[in-house]
Design a protein around this motif. Sequence first.
Motif, PDB file in Angstrom:
ATOM      1  N   CYS A 116      -9.256  -9.777  -0.183  1.00  0.00           N
ATOM      2  CA  CYS A 116      -8.695  -9.881   1.168  1.00  0.00           C
ATOM      3  C   CYS A 116      -9.768 -10.188   2.198  1.00  0.00           C
ATOM      4  CB  CYS A 116      -8.018  -8.560   1.565  1.00  0.00           C
ATOM      5  SG  CYS A 116      -6.503  -8.282   0.690  1.00  0.00           S
ATOM      6  N   LEU A 148      -0.125  -7.779  -0.007  1.00  0.00           N
ATOM      7  CA  LEU A 148      -0.888  -6.670  -0.566  1.00  0.00           C
ATOM      8  C   LEU A 148      -0.775  -5.419   0.309  1.00  0.00           C
ATOM      9  CD1 LEU A 148      -3.993  -8.604  -1.908  1.00  0.00           C
ATOM     10  CD2 LEU A 148      -2.457  -7.178  -3.267  1.00  0.00           C
ATOM     11  N   LEU A 149      -0.713  -5.636   1.626  1.00  0.00           N
ATOM     12  CA  LEU A 149      -0.524  -4.487   2.525  1.00  0.00           C
ATOM     13  C   LEU A 149       0.801  -3.777   2.230  1.00  0.00           C
ATOM     14  CD1 LEU A 149      -1.781  -5.857   5.964  1.00  0.00           C
ATOM     15  CD2 LEU A 149      -2.686  -3.879   4.726  1.00  0.00           C
ATOM     16  N   ALA A 205       7.331  -5.145  -5.640  1.00  0.00           N
ATOM     17  CA  ALA A 205       6.679  -5.650  -4.432  1.00  0.00           C
ATOM     18  C   ALA A 205       5.643  -6.735  -4.745  1.00  0.00           C
ATOM     19  CB  ALA A 205       6.032  -4.489  -3.678  1.00  0.00           C
ATOM     20  N   TYR A 217      -7.140 -11.114  -5.903  1.00  0.00           N
ATOM     21  CA  TYR A 217      -7.346 -11.760  -4.610  1.00  0.00           C
ATOM     22  C   TYR A 217      -8.185 -10.873  -3.697  1.00  0.00           C
ATOM     23  CZ  TYR A 217      -6.160 -13.881  -0.121  1.00  0.00           C
ATOM     24  OH  TYR A 217      -6.210 -14.482   1.104  1.00  0.00           O
ATOM     25  N   LEU A 273      -6.536  -9.484   7.409  1.00  0.00           N
ATOM     26  CA  LEU A 273      -5.895  -8.173   7.269  1.00  0.00           C
ATOM     27  C   LEU A 273      -5.501  -7.633   8.634  1.00  0.00           C
ATOM     28  CD1 LEU A 273      -7.940  -6.097   4.686  1.00  0.00           C
ATOM     29  CD2 LEU A 273      -5.533  -6.730   4.555  1.00  0.00           C
ATOM     30  N   CYS A 279      -8.412  -0.292  -8.053  1.00  0.00           N
ATOM     31  CA  CYS A 279      -8.037   0.354  -9.304  1.00  0.00           C
ATOM     32  C   CYS A 279      -9.254   0.945 -10.012  1.00  0.00           C
ATOM     33  CB  CYS A 279      -7.333  -0.677 -10.186  1.00  0.00           C
ATOM     34  SG  CYS A 279      -6.695  -0.021 -11.702  1.00  0.00           S
ATOM     35  N   SER A 284     -11.133  -4.533  -0.845  1.00  0.00           N
ATOM     36  CA  SER A 284     -10.768  -5.957  -0.780  1.00  0.00           C
ATOM     37  C   SER A 284      -9.725  -6.451  -1.795  1.00  0.00           C
ATOM     38  CB  SER A 284     -12.004  -6.868  -0.784  1.00  0.00           C
ATOM     39  OG  SER A 284     -12.401  -7.190  -2.091  1.00  0.00           O
ATOM     40  N   SER A 285      -9.790  -5.982  -3.062  1.00  0.00           N
ATOM     41  CA  SER A 285      -8.744  -6.436  -3.988  1.00  0.00           C
ATOM     42  C   SER A 285      -8.109  -5.259  -4.705  1.00  0.00           C
ATOM     43  CB  SER A 285      -9.295  -7.431  -5.005  1.00  0.00           C
ATOM     44  OG  SER A 285      -9.985  -6.733  -6.016  1.00  0.00           O
ATOM     45  N   LEU A 286      -6.943  -5.496  -5.263  1.00  0.00           N
ATOM     46  CA  LEU A 286      -6.217  -4.483  -6.010  1.00  0.00           C
ATOM     47  C   LEU A 286      -7.033  -4.042  -7.227  1.00  0.00           C
ATOM     48  CD1 LEU A 286      -3.484  -3.180  -5.737  1.00  0.00           C
ATOM     49  CD2 LEU A 286      -2.519  -4.960  -7.185  1.00  0.00           C
ATOM     50  N   GLN A 287      -7.679  -5.016  -7.846  1.00  0.00           N
ATOM     51  CA  GLN A 287      -8.472  -4.718  -9.026  1.00  0.00           C
ATOM     52  C   GLN A 287      -9.619  -3.761  -8.691  1.00  0.00           C
ATOM     53  OE1 GLN A 287     -10.868  -7.839 -10.522  1.00  0.00           O
ATOM     54  NE2 GLN A 287     -10.535  -7.307 -12.658  1.00  0.00           N
ATOM     55  N   ILE A 319      -3.625  -9.945  -7.982  1.00  0.00           N
ATOM     56  CA  ILE A 319      -4.363  -8.723  -8.314  1.00  0.00           C
ATOM     57  C   ILE A 319      -5.850  -8.877  -7.988  1.00  0.00           C
ATOM     58  CG2 ILE A 319      -5.148  -7.281 -10.239  1.00  0.00           C
ATOM     59  CD1 ILE A 319      -2.466  -7.900 -11.611  1.00  0.00           C
ATOM     60  N   LEU A 363      -7.784  -1.681   1.831  1.00  0.00           N
ATOM     61  CA  LEU A 363      -8.079  -3.088   1.544  1.00  0.00           C
ATOM     62  C   LEU A 363      -9.343  -3.554   2.273  1.00  0.00           C
ATOM     63  CD1 LEU A 363      -4.573  -4.798   1.387  1.00  0.00           C
ATOM     64  CD2 LEU A 363      -6.177  -4.428  -0.481  1.00  0.00           C
ATOM     65  N   ILE A 417      -3.044  -3.655 -14.090  1.00  0.00           N
ATOM     66  CA  ILE A 417      -3.954  -4.320 -13.153  1.00  0.00           C
ATOM     67  C   ILE A 417      -5.142  -4.944 -13.873  1.00  0.00           C
ATOM     68  CG2 ILE A 417      -5.591  -3.838 -11.248  1.00  0.00           C
ATOM     69  CD1 ILE A 417      -3.485  -1.990 -10.060  1.00  0.00           C
ATOM     70  N   LEU A 450       2.438  -3.985  -0.628  1.00  0.00           N
ATOM     71  CA  LEU A 450       2.371  -3.481  -2.003  1.00  0.00           C
ATOM     72  C   LEU A 450       1.740  -2.083  -2.038  1.00  0.00           C
ATOM     73  CD1 LEU A 450       2.794  -4.289  -5.023  1.00  0.00           C
ATOM     74  CD2 LEU A 450       0.458  -5.142  -4.995  1.00  0.00           C
TER      75      LEU A 450
END
Lengths: 215, 238
Positions: free
Chosen positions: B224, A158-159, B172, B222, B229, A187, A181-184, B220, A177, B195, A161
């Motif tokens: 972290c 994810l880092l 990616a 997940y 990290l 967004c 915490s998440s991509l969702q 998507i 992040l 997403i 990405l």
Amino acid sequence: MESKAQTLLNAAPPYGHIIALEKWRDSAILENIKGAGVKVVFEKEMGVVDFFLPNRSCVLYISEGDIVAGNSYKRKLVRFRHANSSRVQELVVVERTRLSEQYFSSLQKFVVFDLGLTLLPVSGQTESSQLISQMVHSQGRDNPFRRRSVARLYEPQLLLLLQQIPGVGGVKASSLLHSFSSLQELCSARLPQLEPLVGSAAAQHIHSFLHNPLV
Amino acid sequence: PATTTATFVAVCILVDSRCISSSADLVSGLRQHHSINVHVCSLDGSYFVLSNRMAAERHSQSELAGMQNRKRLVERVNSLQGLFERVCFIVEKDSTKPGEVGRPFQRTRYFDSTLASLVQVGVRLLWSDGVRDSARLLADLAQLEQRKGQAITVPLEVRGHHRQQALQFYLALPGVGYVHALHMCHNFISIAQFITSSVEAIQKGGMMSCNRAEDIYRCIRYSCDSFLLNTSTAKKKR
């Protein structure tokens, strides 16, 4: 006949053993296989299969003579294809020699493209016994190509990405992040939430990268 | 979706830009003798993408017989199997330079055990005499995949800066190959739409298997861990 082959397969040969069709008893190929430390059990009737190997694979052997003599091996191949269930690995060992060379290309097309079987060429019985014994021995070893279970920790990915977003490098990706915490969640963030983290220019970039229409 | 089997549609094969120098004869053979639409792009290794789900890579016999190549070969198989449902190896006889006397190939036990291991993990092996033979095999495979409705029919052009960036972003993601990423570029209105998509929508939009779509869906959503990290140094993905 096919059901007989099926029962044999269910009683798959244990590690280090193969089951061979009776007709191979005095062949050079089996002498060498035994010499390589593989134990051989003979059977009179195995459908169209020549050898059963451990771990659910079976071999149909096509000799130079079969190929040069003509088409009857094709029918055998089709029966081989239909006789075995999809859980079995079907291997076709083919003698590719100076005599059979001219037929090889069309044979490969038939075996691999039309029937979807695995073809392994050998130059003769010596090579085929080495191949078969290696197949038996490799069952007991760890397969180097077997995929290790895929890591379910996505942090590094994810880092990377997030760094595909224009204006975001390693430091900004990490701080995004940490906060979302998440991509969702990232967004669904609004501009005022992004600005204090990465500055107004980068926040603008991120927001439009995610939300601007592409199509 | 099944494509029509109309033969006049040129079959498309994607090749990595590295193949242009290493397999120039092969690429021109595919174009000239097999009327294949060869599209050059930047993949993560020098291989050929033959359909939405199939890739093929060339290896010489001596490459498979050399123990020193083991580590690289394992990496190649793992990375290809991570991106494609079907992986083919074209095993080519070693080429000899003009004037050079070709030594007969010595089939070692190591070679046979490599074949056994490859077959066991589901790599399809095809046997080739040389460049011309390989071109024919690649063309035949791509045509077979076309008949099965798996041909690459997605538009190959990615126009505009923003779309190029989106393509790199999709690439990616875990398990996303070039063809999946192209489909995603054309099928999702925005990255935000992707997403917030369901597994089914990702599967459909990326023309991919259900498992692959599930893996992306998981990534998507997940959450972290801040400790992980901090310890994650940005390692190379593939």
